[in-house]
Design an enzyme around this catalytic site. Structure first.
Site, PDB file in Angstrom:
ATOM      1  N   HIS A   1       0.817  -1.224   0.000  1.00 11.29           N
ATOM      2  CA  HIS A   1       0.000   0.000   0.000  1.00 11.29           C
ATOM      3  C   HIS A   1       0.848   1.271   0.000  1.00 11.29           C
ATOM      4  CE1 HIS A   1      -3.626  -2.305   0.431  1.00 11.29           C
ATOM      5  NE2 HIS A   1      -3.242  -2.836   1.579  1.00 11.29           N
TER       6      HIS A   1
ATOM      7  N   ASP B   1      -2.446 -10.590  -2.773  1.00 14.51           N
ATOM      8  CA  ASP B   1      -3.074 -10.189  -1.506  1.00 14.51           C
ATOM      9  C   ASP B   1      -4.550  -9.852  -1.767  1.00 14.51           C
ATOM     10  OD1 ASP B   1      -2.059  -8.861   1.404  1.00 14.51           O
ATOM     11  OD2 ASP B   1      -3.851  -7.895   0.562  1.00 14.51           O
TER      12      ASP B   1
ATOM     13  N   HIS C   1      -6.208  -7.388  -0.699  1.00 14.79           N
ATOM     14  CA  HIS C   1      -6.383  -5.952  -0.926  1.00 14.79           C
ATOM     15  C   HIS C   1      -5.582  -5.491  -2.144  1.00 14.79           C
ATOM     16  CE1 HIS C   1      -6.859  -6.580   3.505  1.00 14.79           C
ATOM     17  NE2 HIS C   1      -7.900  -5.798   3.328  1.00 14.79           N
TER      18      HIS C   1
ATOM     19  N   ASP D   1      -4.509 -13.202   3.017  1.00 10.89           N
ATOM     20  CA  ASP D   1      -5.789 -12.743   3.556  1.00 10.89           C
ATOM     21  C   ASP D   1      -6.958 -13.071   2.624  1.00 10.89           C
ATOM     22  OD1 ASP D   1      -4.651 -10.873   1.860  1.00 10.89           O
ATOM     23  OD2 ASP D   1      -4.744  -9.211   3.274  1.00 10.89           O
TER      24      ASP D   1
HETATM   25  C1  OKP Z   1      -3.086  -4.451   4.459  1.00 12.14           C
HETATM   26  B1  OKP Z   1      -2.704  -5.589   3.527  1.00 12.14           B
HETATM   27  C2  OKP Z   1     -11.037  -2.695   8.031  1.00 12.14           C
HETATM   28  C3  OKP Z   1     -10.007  -1.587   7.924  1.00 12.14           C
HETATM   29  C4  OKP Z   1      -8.981  -1.928   6.921  1.00 12.14           C
HETATM   30  C5  OKP Z   1      -6.607  -1.648   6.450  1.00 12.14           C
HETATM   31  C6  OKP Z   1      -6.325  -2.971   5.848  1.00 12.14           C
HETATM   32  C7  OKP Z   1      -4.916  -3.012   5.339  1.00 12.14           C
HETATM   33  C8  OKP Z   1      -4.561  -4.310   4.692  1.00 12.14           C
HETATM   34  N1  OKP Z   1     -12.325  -2.215   8.390  1.00 12.14           N
HETATM   35  N2  OKP Z   1      -7.681  -1.614   7.393  1.00 12.14           N
HETATM   36  O1  OKP Z   1      -3.104  -5.416   2.186  1.00 12.14           O
HETATM   37  O2  OKP Z   1      -3.119  -6.882   3.951  1.00 12.14           O
HETATM   38 ZN    ZN Z   2      -4.212  -7.448   2.389  1.00 12.90          ZN
END
Ligand code: OKP
Ligand code: ZN
Length: 343
Positions: free
Chosen positions: A159, A195, A197, A284
């Protein structure tokens, strides 16, 4: 395959986060890396090496120099202002405000150099971030001789953009590794981010370049973090048009659709013709992940590794997310075992 690990990741610890208005224990915690390290030993995947110390010269090619200096000094600036506890931003220069004048005060700087409130600084943050960067670069160097390597990075990186932290990320380890592989003579490098996200930082860093292909398989940003990037129509800009591919999937996605997306992603990687591959490895996507909504099971992760291995490329796996701590070792190392079994 060999892995690279540093205990200095423990420096990034002891935090809470704000989820849906509630303060909860941090999901991105040291146990994550320790469960993965334990599983590496349990299955005897291969040697686990310490990182070599690297300068920030390569990092300066993918991040702004002033941003890296900010990361290094942020917590000291926070303390010098009389604060205690974690340093977190609480104001951001969204459109309509000025973002062209960097604030001189740390409270403003935290907002200037972040896109969310999810990348907290504590006393050990910079040391952990620097060690994670060193782990990635040491892993990249292993590809000079080895078919594959695993960089057990923590904190994660995908990120983090050229000049911003967020989503638990500070230095973009995968981007640094990709840049190192470019500098080592690989004319074209692909980054494949699996990932859950979207890896908005990696996309932003390489968006106008045609020498680094960035491919993401992730939850549709209309419904999931990071919300403001990761749509299918983002194909690159300028020289980089065609060198970015987003494959957003609905919440609730199960293995058949996820695997079909992986197949499309791998076809795009092969068509690009890279000589090295960086995998942003998040687990994840697992059904038991506490903050994510895909439905892969532990049996699927080795199949991910096998599909990636079929590309026949020198491959660096860089650890990103995965918050089902009890299963993170089995799932992450499962990808690596599946890769090794297929070569
Ligand atoms: C980081 B990685 C959930 C809030 C989300 C940020 C997630 C970051 C993920 N309600 N918070 O890509 O695993
Ligand atoms: Zn993630």
């Amino acid at each position: 395959m060999k892995s690279v690990y540093s205990p200095r990741h423990h420096g990034q610890s002891g935090q809470y986060e704000l989820v849906s208005g509630a303060i909860v224990p941090a999901f991105e915690k040291p146990e994550r890396a320790e469960f993965i390290r334990a599983r590496l030993a349990e299955v005897a995947l291969g040697p686990v090496l310490p990182p070599e110390t690297h300068s920030l010269d390569i990092a300066r090619k993918v991040h702004d120099a002033a941003y890296l200096s900010f990361l290094e000094t942020a917590y000291d600036q926070w303390l010098a202002r009389g604060n205690t506890g974690p340093a977190l931003p609480f104001i951001w220069p969204r459109p309509g405000l000025r973002s062209d004048v960097p604030p001189a005060d740390i409270e403003g700087l935290l907002g200037h150099y972040s896109f969310d409130g999810g990348a907290p600084f504590v006393a050990g943050t910079w040391d952990a971030v620097k060690s994670s960067h060193d782990v990635a670069l040491t892993g990249a160097a292993l590809l000079a001789r080895d078919r594959a390597a695993f960089a057990l990075c923590r904190p994660p990186g995908h990120h983090a953009g050229r000049a911003f932290a967020g989503g638990y990320c500070f230095i973009n380890n995968a981007a640094v590794a990709a840049q190192a592989l470019r500098d080592a003579g690989h004319a074209r490098v692909a980054v494949l981010d699996v990932d859950y996200h979207h890896g908005n930082g990696t996309q932003e860093i390489f968006y106008d370049q045609r020498d680094v292909l960035v491919v993401n398989i992730h939850a549709d940003p209309r419904h999931e973090f990071p919300y403001f990037l990761g749509h299918a129509d983002e194909r690159g800009a300028g020289d980089g048009v065609g060198a970015n591919l987003n494959l957003p999937l609905p919440l609730g996605t199960e293995w058949p659709a996820w695997h079909a997306a992986l197949d499309s992603a791998c076809t795009a990687v092969a068509d690009f013709g890279p000589t090295a591959l960086v995998i942003s490895l998040g687990t994840d996507t697992f059904i038991g992940d506490p903050i994510s909504q895909f439905r892969l099971t532990s049996a699927h992760f080795p199949q991910i590794g096998a599909r990636i291995a079929a590309l026949g490329l020198p491959t660096l796996f860089v650890m990103e997310g995965g918050y089902a701590v009890a299963e993170i070792g089995v799932n992450a190392v499962g990808v690596l075992e599946g890769f090794d079994a297929a070569i």
